[in-house]
Scaffold this motif. Structure first.
Motif, PDB file in Angstrom:
ATOM      1  N   ASP A  75       3.778 -18.950 -28.347  1.00 32.94           N
ATOM      2  CA  ASP A  75       3.584 -19.433 -29.725  1.00 32.94           C
ATOM      3  C   ASP A  75       3.237 -20.917 -29.741  1.00 32.94           C
ATOM      4  OD1 ASP A  75       4.563 -17.015 -31.209  1.00 32.94           O
ATOM      5  OD2 ASP A  75       6.366 -17.452 -30.034  1.00 32.94           O
ATOM      6  N   LEU A  76       3.706 -21.615 -28.705  1.00 38.61           N
ATOM      7  CA  LEU A  76       3.703 -23.077 -28.782  1.00 38.61           C
ATOM      8  C   LEU A  76       3.638 -23.681 -27.380  1.00 38.61           C
ATOM      9  CD1 LEU A  76       4.296 -25.618 -30.618  1.00 38.61           C
ATOM     10  CD2 LEU A  76       6.715 -25.172 -30.220  1.00 38.61           C
ATOM     11  N   VAL A  77       2.937 -24.827 -27.261  1.00 35.41           N
ATOM     12  CA  VAL A  77       2.910 -25.590 -26.009  1.00 35.41           C
ATOM     13  C   VAL A  77       3.466 -26.983 -26.325  1.00 35.41           C
ATOM     14  CG1 VAL A  77       1.454 -26.544 -24.177  1.00 35.41           C
ATOM     15  CG2 VAL A  77       0.900 -24.309 -25.176  1.00 35.41           C
ATOM     16  N   ILE A  78       4.470 -27.410 -25.542  1.00 32.43           N
ATOM     17  CA  ILE A  78       5.100 -28.713 -25.787  1.00 32.43           C
ATOM     18  C   ILE A  78       4.848 -29.635 -24.592  1.00 32.43           C
ATOM     19  CG2 ILE A  78       7.242 -29.955 -26.290  1.00 32.43           C
ATOM     20  CD1 ILE A  78       8.389 -27.399 -27.484  1.00 32.43           C
ATOM     21  N   PHE A  79       4.272 -30.812 -24.863  1.00 28.64           N
ATOM     22  CA  PHE A  79       4.017 -31.800 -23.812  1.00 28.64           C
ATOM     23  C   PHE A  79       5.188 -32.781 -23.728  1.00 28.64           C
ATOM     24  CE2 PHE A  79      -0.064 -29.972 -23.989  1.00 28.64           C
ATOM     25  CZ  PHE A  79      -0.823 -30.408 -22.905  1.00 28.64           C
ATOM     26  N   GLY A  86      -6.033 -38.140 -30.873  1.00 29.52           N
ATOM     27  CA  GLY A  86      -7.231 -37.528 -30.290  1.00 29.52           C
ATOM     28  C   GLY A  86      -6.884 -36.486 -29.232  1.00 29.52           C
ATOM     29  N   GLN A  87      -5.936 -36.847 -28.361  1.00 25.93           N
ATOM     30  CA  GLN A  87      -5.516 -35.908 -27.305  1.00 25.93           C
ATOM     31  C   GLN A  87      -4.953 -34.622 -27.916  1.00 25.93           C
ATOM     32  OE1 GLN A  87      -2.739 -38.435 -25.298  1.00 25.93           O
ATOM     33  NE2 GLN A  87      -4.247 -39.246 -23.853  1.00 25.93           N
ATOM     34  N   LEU A  88      -4.123 -34.797 -28.929  1.00 26.72           N
ATOM     35  CA  LEU A  88      -3.492 -33.641 -29.577  1.00 26.72           C
ATOM     36  C   LEU A  88      -4.567 -32.688 -30.125  1.00 26.72           C
ATOM     37  CD1 LEU A  88      -0.619 -32.641 -30.361  1.00 26.72           C
ATOM     38  CD2 LEU A  88      -0.885 -33.819 -32.524  1.00 26.72           C
ATOM     39  N   ARG A  89      -5.582 -33.281 -30.762  1.00 28.14           N
ATOM     40  CA  ARG A  89      -6.651 -32.477 -31.350  1.00 28.14           C
ATOM     41  C   ARG A  89      -7.456 -31.755 -30.274  1.00 28.14           C
ATOM     42  NH1 ARG A  89      -7.835 -36.473 -34.418  1.00 28.14           N
ATOM     43  NH2 ARG A  89      -9.634 -37.191 -33.258  1.00 28.14           N
ATOM     44  N   ASN A  90      -7.842 -32.512 -29.215  1.00 26.24           N
ATOM     45  CA  ASN A  90      -8.670 -31.936 -28.145  1.00 26.24           C
ATOM     46  C   ASN A  90      -7.948 -30.827 -27.385  1.00 26.24           C
ATOM     47  OD1 ASN A  90     -10.727 -33.700 -28.793  1.00 26.24           O
ATOM     48  ND2 ASN A  90     -10.066 -35.253 -27.318  1.00 26.24           N
ATOM     49  N   ILE A  91      -6.668 -31.051 -27.100  1.00 17.78           N
ATOM     50  CA  ILE A  91      -5.896 -30.036 -26.356  1.00 17.78           C
ATOM     51  C   ILE A  91      -5.770 -28.764 -27.199  1.00 17.78           C
ATOM     52  CG2 ILE A  91      -3.624 -29.484 -25.362  1.00 17.78           C
ATOM     53  CD1 ILE A  91      -3.351 -32.552 -24.777  1.00 17.78           C
ATOM     54  N   ARG A  98      -0.788 -23.654 -30.869  1.00 14.98           N
ATOM     55  CA  ARG A  98      -0.138 -24.790 -31.507  1.00 14.98           C
ATOM     56  C   ARG A  98       0.405 -25.702 -30.412  1.00 14.98           C
ATOM     57  NH1 ARG A  98       4.211 -25.510 -34.490  1.00 14.98           N
ATOM     58  NH2 ARG A  98       5.252 -23.625 -33.826  1.00 14.98           N
ATOM     59  N   VAL A  99       0.147 -27.015 -30.539  1.00 16.11           N
ATOM     60  CA  VAL A  99       0.577 -27.992 -29.523  1.00 16.11           C
ATOM     61  C   VAL A  99       1.379 -29.081 -30.220  1.00 16.11           C
ATOM     62  CG1 VAL A  99      -0.204 -29.702 -27.825  1.00 16.11           C
ATOM     63  CG2 VAL A  99      -1.497 -27.575 -28.128  1.00 16.11           C
TER      64      VAL A  99
END
Length: 411
Positions: A75-79, A86-91, A98-99
């Motif tokens: 459901d989700l990827v957590i960094f 920008g990184q959030l959008r590109n990933i 959902r990131v």
């Protein structure tokens, strides 16, 4: 209870970083995820010197994350680090999931934990300040503020994408918080005028602060084996073994890499610490990375300009220790706050540390001076009190704060 979200954790390891520190940070991220009702299905790491400015990790690693997410239907990827807008959008575009990052996860937990009006306002402020630079290009994506980890908020359920609206809300919250801060300053001023002695319990999150607080004040603050169980500072009255009355405050748990927006937002919560006369620093001795956790707390105390205060380090959870434990800070005690005898040992030790800092006095008070005797009982630590019949009065021996007004009554 609603089903747990399936989560993939992603972390970058700098080759210069110690393996132990890296693992500890990952375990903390896992605990944070579980606290937010997520289930960690997979952990993906990459050794990488520098962060990729556009995508944080390399293309190959993002592809690996996407395949893993598809396989387990995550459901989700957590960094583990804070991502730029920008990184959030590109990933998100690349892995089509959902990131969120560590900061958003911590903000989310705080949002679920805030109980008081002030706590809720502070969390909402931090969330909006985090969100504002990340609005560009998100467009309809903000509708995702409807559910799931990283989307909870104590404020409105649906945030308009209009930046002006968010900026207006930020200004509004700041104004309301200023009012609350002024009220808090009034309370503190009153406590200072009453010369109330204040003890603050600080420590890394989940070190046992609330358990200790509840034992010594016989109150029912929230205590659970969770990160950030306490968010709103509580202050109660307590007695030290000599009968000396003090106020004790339980504070929010500290954590490594706390989001900067949160440090700013919780400044007033942590100001309880700067107003204290004495600090009890609670450490989870059983934690493999307790030395780093200790340093994190001491560093934050320095930032709050509270590093000069007398401090007692309490190494908690000795019942979970297998080896001999060697404390690396003094004065200190190794205890279990579930043990009544250990609670008394802590309070005895607080008095021992205070006696070294305070002025030692001997005083005779006539029996007719009952009011002054009561003041000395309340505001000083009396270690001996004898009634002398021939002189019709009391001989006192004790210790008092060098700056207390009663000090002038002692010749």
């Amino acid at each position: 209870m609603k089903a747990k979200e399936q989560v993939i954790l992603v972390a970058r390891k700098n080759p210069q970083e110690q393996e132990e520190r890296f693992q500890s940070s990952l375990e903390e991220l896992q605990s944070l995820t579980e606290t937010a009702n997520g289930e960690v299905c997979k952990v993906i790491t990459q050794n990488r010197d520098r962060v990729h400015p556009a995508t944080y990790l390399g293309q190959g690693k993002l592809e690996e994350i996407k395949i893993a997410a598809d396989e387990i239907d995550a459901d989700l990827v957590i960094f583990n680090d804070e991502l730029s807008p920008g990184q959030l959008r590109n990933i998100t575009d690349r892995i089509e999931r959902r990131v969120i990052d560590r900061s958003q996860l911590i903000l989310d937990i705080f949002a679920g934990r805030a109980r008081t009006k002030e706590g809720k306002l502070q969390v909402e402020l931090a969330q909006l300040q985090y969100l504002l630079p990340r609005l560009a290009g998100q467009g309809t994506e903000l509708s995702r503020l409807g559910g799931g980890i990283g989307t909870r908020g104590p404020g409105e359920t649906k945030l308009e994408t209009d930046r002006r609206h968010i900026q207006r809300r930020i200004d509004d919250i700041k104004t309301r918080l200023n009012t609350v801060v002024k009220q808090r300053e009034q309370y503190r001023k009153r406590r200072k005028e009453n010369m109330a002695f204040q003890i603050a319990i600080v420590g890394y999150t989940n070190a046992g602060k609330s358990t200790f607080f509840n034992r010594v004040t016989e109150s029912e603050s929230f205590e659970e084996d969770l990160l950030f169980a306490t968010l709103d500072p509580l202050t109660r009255q307590m007695s030290l073994p000599s009968g000396f009355q003090a106020l004790i405050s339980d504070t929010v748990g500290f954590i490594q890499d706390l989001p900067t927006t949160l440090i700013a937002a919780f400044r007033s919560t942590l100001e309880e610490v700067t107003e204290a006369d004495f600090i009890i620093h609670m450490v989870d001795a059983s934690h493999p990375d307790h030395i780093q956790q200790e340093r994190t707390v001491l560093h934050l105390l320095e930032e709050l300009e509270a590093g000069h205060l007398p401090i007692l380090t309490v190494y908690n959870k000795k019942d979970l220790l297998n080896d001999d434990f060697i404390p690396n800070i003094h004065p200190s005690l190794t205890v279990s706050v579930h043990d009544r005898i250990d609670i008394k040992r802590i309070l005895d030790k607080v008095e021992v540390v205070l006696k070294e800092e305070w002025y030692e006095y001997d005083l005779f008070l006539p029996a007719s001076d009952g009011k002054l005797l009561q003041q000395f009982k309340k505001y000083s630590m009396i270690t001996s009190l004898q009634f002398l019949e021939d002189k019709e009065g009391y001989a006192l021996h004790g210790f008092i704060h060098p700056e207390h007004p009663l000090r002038h009554q002692i010749l």
